[in-house]
Structure formats: C-alpha cells, structure tokens
Write an enzyme that holds these catalytic residues in place. Structure first.
Site, short mmCIF file in Angstrom:
data_model
loop_
_atom_site.label_atom_id
_atom_site.label_comp_id
_atom_site.label_asym_id
_atom_site.label_seq_id
_atom_site.Cartn_x
_atom_site.Cartn_y
_atom_site.Cartn_z
N GLY A 46 -12.67 37.46 -32.02
CA GLY A 46 -13.55 37.54 -30.86
C GLY A 46 -13.74 36.17 -30.24
O GLY A 46 -13.65 35.15 -30.94
N GLN A 51 -17.74 29.90 -25.11
CA GLN A 51 -16.86 29.14 -26.01
C GLN A 51 -15.69 28.50 -25.27
O GLN A 51 -14.99 27.66 -25.84
CB GLN A 51 -16.34 30.03 -27.14
CG GLN A 51 -17.44 30.44 -28.11
CD GLN A 51 -16.88 31.29 -29.23
OE1 GLN A 51 -16.67 32.48 -29.06
NE2 GLN A 51 -16.63 30.68 -30.37
N CYS A 88 -17.29 30.94 -37.38
CA CYS A 88 -17.28 30.88 -35.91
C CYS A 88 -16.22 29.88 -35.47
O CYS A 88 -16.11 28.80 -36.04
CB CYS A 88 -18.65 30.42 -35.43
SG CYS A 88 -18.75 30.19 -33.65
N LEU A 89 -15.44 30.23 -34.45
CA LEU A 89 -14.40 29.33 -33.96
C LEU A 89 -14.98 28.02 -33.42
O LEU A 89 -14.30 27.01 -33.37
CB LEU A 89 -13.57 30.01 -32.86
CG LEU A 89 -12.70 31.20 -33.29
CD1 LEU A 89 -12.02 31.82 -32.08
CD2 LEU A 89 -11.68 30.77 -34.33
N HIS A 130 -22.28 38.79 -33.27
CA HIS A 130 -21.92 37.37 -33.22
C HIS A 130 -21.62 36.93 -31.77
O HIS A 130 -22.12 35.91 -31.30
CB HIS A 130 -20.71 37.12 -34.12
CG HIS A 130 -20.28 35.70 -34.18
ND1 HIS A 130 -20.55 34.89 -35.25
CD2 HIS A 130 -19.60 34.93 -33.28
CE1 HIS A 130 -20.05 33.68 -35.00
NE2 HIS A 130 -19.47 33.68 -33.81
N GLU A 131 -20.84 37.74 -31.06
CA GLU A 131 -20.49 37.39 -29.68
C GLU A 131 -21.72 37.46 -28.77
O GLU A 131 -21.89 36.64 -27.86
CB GLU A 131 -19.36 38.27 -29.14
CG GLU A 131 -18.06 38.25 -29.96
CD GLU A 131 -17.56 36.86 -30.31
OE1 GLU A 131 -17.81 35.91 -29.56
OE2 GLU A 131 -16.92 36.72 -31.37
NI NI Z 1 -18.53 32.25 -32.73
#
Ligand code: NI
Length: 177
Positions: A46, A51, A88-89, A130-131
C-alpha cells in the site's frame, strides 16, 4: 518518467492532514499509476498520497488481487482487536506490534468515480487502517510509548543522516513527530 520518491520520517508532509479529492480525473489516474509503480518497486502492499508528497485523500494498494485505488476513503465501522507486527515504507527497516481493530468496513470511490464498500479482516483491514492514518498525518510512531519512541527516533535519525539527508528531527530543541 522517473519513479516517485517515497518520503520518509522527518518529512513534514507525513504529519499533515490531507484534503479531500475534488476531481477524479485523468491526472489523478496517471498519478496513481506512478504511485503503484513506486509501491511495487519498494516493494509494499500500500502507498498513500502523502508518502509521495501529496496531501490528498487517496491511496493505492494491492492485496494480492491486482492494483487498486481508494479515493476519499472513510472507515464506517470497526470490530474486534488484532495484534500485528506492522511496518511502513516511510519508516524503513522498523516495525512494531500494534493492536488495532480486527475488522473494518471502509467506503470510498474507485478511479472511475464508482462507490466502493469493502468489509476487510486481519491483514487487509490493517492495510486500510494504516493508509487511512497516512491521510490523517499519523505514523506508526504515534502508537508507541515514550521509551519506544525515543529508541525509534534514535535509530531513524542515525539511518537518515547516514544516507546524507538533513537531520529528520530538525534544529536542536524542535522535535517532530
Ligand atoms: Ni506507511
């Protein structure tokens, strides 16, 4: 076209509350294509607009059955509790066990402007929650206790500065998040 860069901890855009999408149009569709490309390359399941530096309420995802986009999403119901080791990215290399609702009902719009309604459980539910947090300027760090936050910020700060970026905690005395 160049792959979109994923913003990491310390970038103020990640702390901002995103605004509703007003127009579902061609430019949004092509932006989503680029976000999906960045998401797959990461790799992740996601990626939310903040982001990639865009304070708008939408995210892309692929929960194993192809690329999807959810616009102006809202969680309308939640149920149960579920603990999961969540990463998380935008906080590369770290993850924490976090308890959140197990099931959710989320609604929104797809890229054709059609209403979407999804009942999600466990990991799929976690992905959406999360998103959603990203759209509300919230990061995983906000779920940690003081001690965990201190430790996490130390690790992140070192990592980000090692990569030659600015100090993510900003000038001395000013700490975010
Ligand atoms: Ni994240």
């Amino acid at each position: 076209m160049e792959t979109l860069a994923i913003r990491v901890f310390g970038d103020p855009v990640l702390k901002r509350v995103s605004e509703k999408v007003q127009n579902i149009d061609e430019s949004l569709a092509s932006l989503c294509e680029r976000m999906l490309e960045a998401m797959y390359q990461a790799p992740g399941i996601g990626l939310a607009a903040p982001q990639v530096g865009i304070s708008k309420r939408f995210f892309v995802y692929d929960y194993g059955d192809g690329p999807k986009i959810l616009i102006n999403p809202e969680i309308v119901d939640t149920d149960g509790e579920w603990e999961y080791d969540e990463g998380c990215l935008s906080i590369p290399g770290l993850s924490w066990n976090i308890v959140r609702p197990k099931q959710i009902h989320i609604v929104g719009y797809d890229i054709d402007g059609r209403e979407v309604s999804i009942e999600a459980d466990e990991l799929e539910s976690r992905l959406f929650q999360h998103e959603m947090d990203h759209l509300n300027g919230k990061l995983l760090l906000d779920y940690l206790d003081e001690e965990q936050q201190k430790e996490a910020k130390k690790v992140l700060r070192q990592m980000i500065m090692r990569q030659g970026n600015d100090d993510p905690l900003g000038p001395k005395g000013v700490q975010f998040p």
